[in-house]
Design an enzyme around this catalytic site. Structure first.
Site, PDB file in Angstrom:
ATOM      1  N   SER A   1      10.725  61.917  34.685  1.00  0.00           N
ATOM      2  CA  SER A   1      12.254  62.117  35.219  1.00  0.00           C
ATOM      3  C   SER A   1      13.123  61.400  34.486  1.00  0.00           C
ATOM      4  O   SER A   1      12.851  60.508  33.335  1.00  0.00           O
ATOM      5  CB  SER A   1      12.228  61.075  36.861  1.00  0.00           C
ATOM      6  OG  SER A   1      13.549  60.819  37.281  1.00  0.00           O
TER       7      SER A   1
ATOM      8  N   GLY B   1      18.924  53.298  52.218  1.00  0.00           N
ATOM      9  CA  GLY B   1      18.353  53.698  53.589  1.00  0.00           C
ATOM     10  C   GLY B   1      18.947  55.073  53.760  1.00  0.00           C
ATOM     11  O   GLY B   1      19.093  55.452  54.839  1.00  0.00           O
TER      12      GLY B   1
ATOM     13  N   SER C   1      15.635  58.260  50.282  1.00  0.00           N
ATOM     14  CA  SER C   1      15.150  59.087  49.162  1.00  0.00           C
ATOM     15  C   SER C   1      13.901  59.200  48.713  1.00  0.00           C
ATOM     16  O   SER C   1      13.357  60.095  48.062  1.00  0.00           O
ATOM     17  CB  SER C   1      15.658  58.022  47.834  1.00  0.00           C
ATOM     18  OG  SER C   1      15.247  56.573  47.954  1.00  0.00           O
TER      19      SER C   1
ATOM     20  N   GLU D   1       3.147  58.809  52.581  1.00  0.00           N
ATOM     21  CA  GLU D   1       3.705  57.475  52.717  1.00  0.00           C
ATOM     22  C   GLU D   1       3.250  56.491  53.378  1.00  0.00           C
ATOM     23  O   GLU D   1       2.876  55.102  52.972  1.00  0.00           O
ATOM     24  CB  GLU D   1       5.240  57.575  53.227  1.00  0.00           C
ATOM     25  CG  GLU D   1       6.126  56.573  53.155  1.00  0.00           C
ATOM     26  CD  GLU D   1       7.708  56.621  52.772  1.00  0.00           C
ATOM     27  OE1 GLU D   1       7.835  57.689  52.529  1.00  0.00           O
ATOM     28  OE2 GLU D   1       8.340  55.708  52.714  1.00  0.00           O
TER      29      GLU D   1
ATOM     30  N   ASP E   1      12.364  60.670  58.690  1.00  0.00           N
ATOM     31  CA  ASP E   1      13.040  60.916  57.531  1.00  0.00           C
ATOM     32  C   ASP E   1      12.275  62.347  56.924  1.00  0.00           C
ATOM     33  O   ASP E   1      13.248  63.037  56.319  1.00  0.00           O
ATOM     34  CB  ASP E   1      12.780  60.087  56.553  1.00  0.00           C
ATOM     35  CG  ASP E   1      13.442  58.411  56.856  1.00  0.00           C
ATOM     36  OD1 ASP E   1      14.102  58.696  58.030  1.00  0.00           O
ATOM     37  OD2 ASP E   1      13.209  57.590  56.509  1.00  0.00           O
TER      38      ASP E   1
END
Ligand code: GAF
Length: 386
Positions: free
Chosen positions: A66, A122, A125, A158, A170
């Site tokens: 990245s 928040g 991401s 997650e 999310d």
């Protein structure tokens, strides 16, 4: 970095042309800390996105780079680490691990991750990286999964690999968002209904620029307190399996039987579920006045009962009151910093942004970031940019 630049950068690094996948961050209009209680949420995807460029490699390696995030990573696909490393790469690796565990084939690949969702604000991401990575990894073997299944496996990544006990909101909105719409999601059945955001309304997201250290531990404590609430309510009513099943009546009947902290947490969740469904009705009928009241009540409940707000969020919420074009606002996301979301009439959005920044800066000494957003589409394949 635009798409052709991302592709060129990829080509320079890896010597081949990539396909690119995009997944957005989100704001939640209302329904906070309800998703892991099998309740209701009403988020919208926003234009900040994470892009994952990918191309196959001839060997069994997963190579991840990245520009924005530090470190270059290389893994053996047949011997993926079982434990998180504590870096951003865990989000990609967690998804790869869960895909393997579920029996999906993975091919050796080079990945370049480009993230535009502000980190720690928040705005989700992490879900954006997970979802874009899942689409990218699956594309190499030609596997197509329904987007809700991708959301579920990203959440599992997650929960089990990254170690954050988040709910489904999310990942689901990152997959399923629709331009111009919020959506009311039932986090138990995963049924959802798009709710159009009335024309002429902007989502103005105000970043307090703080994230307090307690955020992760407090999130887990709140979850445990909700579980304790469920255990107690289930003793009085065997149909209670989650706080979603507790009615306002049942809550009131037992207001003196619960330890005070547990009562406060349950009280927030039970009433927030009701507010969220009311808010969906208010938004679809264009009753922005009522929606604004519900958002204000939600914020107060998060501040006083769920206790996940902080001074900076409260200042930002109060700073919006009375500004021209303001229809409603509250903290958004897990809390302890991050952003507020505000519904603002389009014509007033730029002035609103300037004035709220000034008010916030005067009270806190911190220069906030303010983003004028609209609801955008969820995750998608962007093809092979030239
Ligand atoms: C975080 C979590 F990731 C969501 O699942 C949700 O619980 C939210 O906090 C609070 O509503 O964003």
């Amino acid at each position: 970095m635009n798409l052709p630049e991302l592709a060129q950068h990829f080509e320079k690094l890896f010597g081949s042309r990539p396909r690119v996948y995009r997944a957005p961050g989100r704001v939640n209009l209302i329904g906070e800390h309800t998703d892991y209680n099998d309740g209701f949420v009403m988020p919208a995807a926003v234009a900040f996105s994470t892009y994952v460029a990918i191309a196959a490699r001839p060997d069994r390696k997963l190579v991840i780079h990245s520009e924005e995030f530090p470190g270059n990573f290389e893994f053996d696909l047949d011997n993926l680490p079982q434990r998180r490393s504590g870096t951003w790469c865990d989000y990609v690796l967690g998804v790869a691990t869960v895909l393997r565990q579920r029996g999906h084939k993975l091919a050796g690949a080079n990945l370049l991750v480009h993230g535009e969702v502000p980190i720690g604000a928040g705005l989700s991401s992490s879900a954006a990286i997970e979802v874009a990575s899942a689409l990218a990894l699956l594309s190499l073997t030609g596997t197509q999964l329904p987007l809700p299944d991708i959301a579920k496996l990203c959440r599992e990544a997650e929960n089990t690999f990254v170690g954050a006990r988040v709910g489904i909101m999310d990942q689901f909105v990152s997959c399923m968002g629709k331009a111009g719409h919020a959506f009311l999601l039932d986090c138990r059945s995963l049924e959802f209904k798009f709710v159009p955001i009335p024309p002429g309304i902007s989502l103005v997201v105000c970043n307090t620029m703080v994230k307090h250290d307690v955020a992760t531990s407090a999130y887990n404590t709140r979850r445990a307190e909700c579980e304790e609430g469920v255990r107690l309510f289930a003793q009085w009513d065997s149909s209670v399996h989650a706080l979603r099943d507790v009615s306002v009546d049942l809550l009131e009947q037992h207001s003196r039987d619960l330890p005070p902290t547990i009562w406060k947490r349950c009280s927030h969740v039970v009433r927030e579920n009701q507010r969220t469904q009311d808010a969906a009705r208010a938004l679809s009928s264009g009753d922005l006045k009522h929606l604004g009241e519900l958002m204000r009540d939600s914020h107060h409940s998060l501040r006083d009962l769920y206790e996940v707000s902080c001074r900076e969020l409260d200042v930002m919420v109060e700073a919006a009151e009375g500004l021209p074009g303001f229809c409603g606002g509250r903290m958004t996301g897990g809390g302890f910093g991050g952003c507020t979301v505000n519904l603002v009439r389009e014509g007033s959005a730029t002035d609103f942004a300037a004035q709220i920044s000034e008010r916030y800066q005067q009270s806190t000494g911190i220069i906030p970031h303010v983003y004028i957003c609209s609801a955008e589409d969820g995750a998608q394949a962007l093809g092979q940019p030239s």
